[in-house]
Motif scaffolding. Structure first.
Motif, PDB file in Angstrom:
ATOM      1  N   LYS A  94       8.318  -0.180   5.807  1.00 41.37           N
ATOM      2  CA  LYS A  94       8.013   1.082   5.117  1.00 41.37           C
ATOM      3  C   LYS A  94       8.196   0.993   3.614  1.00 41.37           C
ATOM      4  N   THR A  95       8.110  -0.218   3.048  1.00 37.56           N
ATOM      5  CA  THR A  95       8.162  -0.334   1.594  1.00 37.56           C
ATOM      6  C   THR A  95       6.791  -0.682   1.038  1.00 37.56           C
ATOM      7  N   TYR A  96       5.794  -0.723   1.918  1.00 40.56           N
ATOM      8  CA  TYR A  96       4.443  -1.066   1.488  1.00 40.56           C
ATOM      9  C   TYR A  96       3.905  -0.053   0.485  1.00 40.56           C
ATOM     10  N   GLY A  97       3.187  -0.573  -0.543  1.00 35.34           N
ATOM     11  CA  GLY A  97       2.558   0.317  -1.513  1.00 35.34           C
ATOM     12  C   GLY A  97       3.438   0.649  -2.690  1.00 35.34           C
ATOM     13  N   ARG A  98       4.668   0.077  -2.703  1.00 36.75           N
ATOM     14  CA  ARG A  98       5.556   0.261  -3.853  1.00 36.75           C
ATOM     15  C   ARG A  98       5.421  -0.947  -4.760  1.00 36.75           C
ATOM     16  N   CYS A  99       5.362  -0.686  -6.069  1.00 34.64           N
ATOM     17  CA  CYS A  99       5.248  -1.783  -7.025  1.00 34.64           C
ATOM     18  C   CYS A  99       6.566  -2.538  -7.119  1.00 34.64           C
ATOM     19  N   GLU A 100       6.477  -3.883  -7.039  1.00 35.50           N
ATOM     20  CA  GLU A 100       7.669  -4.721  -7.165  1.00 35.50           C
ATOM     21  C   GLU A 100       8.208  -4.708  -8.585  1.00 35.50           C
ATOM     22  N   GLY A 101       7.302  -4.411  -9.531  1.00 35.84           N
ATOM     23  CA  GLY A 101       7.690  -4.465 -10.931  1.00 35.84           C
ATOM     24  C   GLY A 101       8.419  -3.209 -11.371  1.00 35.84           C
ATOM     25  N   CYS A 102       7.830  -2.043 -11.102  1.00 34.01           N
ATOM     26  CA  CYS A 102       8.396  -0.810 -11.656  1.00 34.01           C
ATOM     27  C   CYS A 102       8.788   0.195 -10.575  1.00 34.01           C
ATOM     28  N   GLY A 103       8.472  -0.102  -9.312  1.00 37.72           N
ATOM     29  CA  GLY A 103       8.882   0.777  -8.218  1.00 37.72           C
ATOM     30  C   GLY A 103       7.984   1.979  -7.996  1.00 37.72           C
ATOM     31  N   ALA A 104       6.936   2.111  -8.819  1.00 37.52           N
ATOM     32  CA  ALA A 104       6.016   3.233  -8.661  1.00 37.52           C
ATOM     33  C   ALA A 104       5.091   3.004  -7.463  1.00 37.52           C
ATOM     34  N   ARG A 105       4.439   4.051  -7.005  1.00 32.69           N
ATOM     35  CA  ARG A 105       3.441   3.924  -5.949  1.00 32.69           C
ATOM     36  C   ARG A 105       2.218   3.203  -6.504  1.00 32.69           C
ATOM     37  N   ILE A 106       1.701   2.235  -5.767  1.00 34.61           N
ATOM     38  CA  ILE A 106       0.476   1.560  -6.194  1.00 34.61           C
ATOM     39  C   ILE A 106      -0.704   2.449  -5.808  1.00 34.61           C
ATOM     40  N   ALA A 107      -1.670   2.598  -6.733  1.00 35.79           N
ATOM     41  CA  ALA A 107      -2.813   3.483  -6.494  1.00 35.79           C
ATOM     42  C   ALA A 107      -3.569   3.094  -5.225  1.00 35.79           C
ATOM     43  N   ALA A 108      -4.022   4.098  -4.482  1.00 32.51           N
ATOM     44  CA  ALA A 108      -4.711   3.858  -3.217  1.00 32.51           C
ATOM     45  C   ALA A 108      -5.964   3.004  -3.392  1.00 32.51           C
ATOM     46  N   GLU A 109      -6.700   3.230  -4.508  1.00 30.78           N
ATOM     47  CA  GLU A 109      -7.925   2.441  -4.742  1.00 30.78           C
ATOM     48  C   GLU A 109      -7.572   0.967  -4.913  1.00 30.78           C
ATOM     49  N   ARG A 110      -6.454   0.709  -5.583  1.00 31.71           N
ATOM     50  CA  ARG A 110      -6.032  -0.669  -5.806  1.00 31.71           C
ATOM     51  C   ARG A 110      -5.671  -1.332  -4.473  1.00 31.71           C
ATOM     52  N   LEU A 111      -4.981  -0.591  -3.624  1.00 28.89           N
ATOM     53  CA  LEU A 111      -4.591  -1.143  -2.327  1.00 28.89           C
ATOM     54  C   LEU A 111      -5.807  -1.367  -1.433  1.00 28.89           C
ATOM     55  N   ALA A 129      -0.748  -1.871 -13.938  1.00 31.79           N
ATOM     56  CA  ALA A 129      -0.075  -2.099 -15.223  1.00 31.79           C
ATOM     57  C   ALA A 129       0.844  -3.314 -15.140  1.00 31.79           C
ATOM     58  N   CYS A 130       1.633  -3.432 -14.071  1.00 28.25           N
ATOM     59  CA  CYS A 130       2.561  -4.556 -13.940  1.00 28.25           C
ATOM     60  C   CYS A 130       1.802  -5.852 -13.668  1.00 28.25           C
ATOM     61  N   ALA A 131       0.744  -5.781 -12.868  1.00 24.85           N
ATOM     62  CA  ALA A 131      -0.008  -6.985 -12.523  1.00 24.85           C
ATOM     63  C   ALA A 131      -0.694  -7.581 -13.740  1.00 24.85           C
ATOM     64  N   THR A 132      -1.086  -6.741 -14.687  1.00 27.43           N
ATOM     65  CA  THR A 132      -1.801  -7.251 -15.852  1.00 27.43           C
ATOM     66  C   THR A 132      -0.867  -7.486 -17.032  1.00 27.43           C
ATOM     67  N   ALA A 133       0.418  -7.128 -16.879  1.00 26.85           N
ATOM     68  CA  ALA A 133       1.377  -7.376 -17.964  1.00 26.85           C
ATOM     69  C   ALA A 133       1.552  -8.876 -18.144  1.00 26.85           C
ATOM     70  N   PRO A 134       1.593  -9.340 -19.411  1.00 29.79           N
ATOM     71  CA  PRO A 134       1.701 -10.787 -19.633  1.00 29.79           C
ATOM     72  C   PRO A 134       3.019 -11.346 -19.107  1.00 29.79           C
TER      73      PRO A 134
END
Ligand code: ZN
Length: 124
Positions: free
Chosen positions: A82-99, A110-115
Motif C-alpha cells: 500500500k505504498t504504491y504511487g508515493r514518490c521515493e524522493g519527496c513522498g508526494a503522490r505521483i500523478a495518475a497520468e504518470r503512473l 519533478a524528482c525523476a527529472t531533477a539532476p
C-alpha cells in the motif's frame, strides 16, 4: 488472478510483457552465442564484427528489460504494501497520468527529472 486492485492488474500485465521480452532476448543471445561458436573465425572478419555488435546490442536490451522487470516487481511489492504511487524522493503522490504511462515509476516527475537523482537508465 485476484483482480481486486486495478493497479495490480496493470502491473501484472506489464510484468508478463517484461517477462516474455526478457525470455525473447535471452533466446536471441543464446542463438547469437551458438552461431559464434559454430563459426569461431567470425570474430575476425567483417561478419564477426556484425555479430559482436549484435551481441552487444541484444545484451544492452536484455539489461534494460531485466531492469524494467525488476522495477515492476518492486512496484508490485509497493502495491501490496500500500505504498504504491508515493514518490521515493519527496513522498508526494505521483500523478495518475504518470503512473498510467510508467506503471513502475518510483518518483514524481519533478524528482525523476531533477539532476543527479536518475538511476542511470539512460547513461551513455
Ligand atoms: Zn517527488
Amino acid at each position: 488472478m485476484p483482480g481486486s486492485d486495478p493497479v495490480e492488474d496493470v502491473l501484472c500485465t506489464a510484468r508478463n510483457e517484461a517477462t516474455s521480452l526478457v525470455e525473447e532476448l535471452r533466446e536471441e543471445l543464446t542463438a547469437i552465442a551458438e552461431s559464434t561458436r559454430a563459426n569461431p573465425d567470425d570474430e575476425h572478419d567483417v561478419e564477426g564484427s556484425t555479430v559482436a555488435f549484435e551481441r552487444a546490442r541484444v545484451t544492452g536490451l536484455l539489461r534494460m528489460a531485466e531492469l524494467a522487470l525488476h522495477q515492476i516487481d518492486d512496484a508490485l511489492d509497493r502495491c501490496r504494501a500500500k505504498t504504491y504511487g508515493r514518490c521515493e524522493g519527496c513522498g508526494a503522490r505521483i500523478a495518475a497520468e504518470r503512473l498510467a504511462a510508467l506503471p513502475a515509476a518510483t518518483r514524481c516527475r519533478a524528482c525523476a527529472t531533477a539532476p543527479g537523482t536518475h538511476p542511470g537508465l539512460h547513461r551513455r
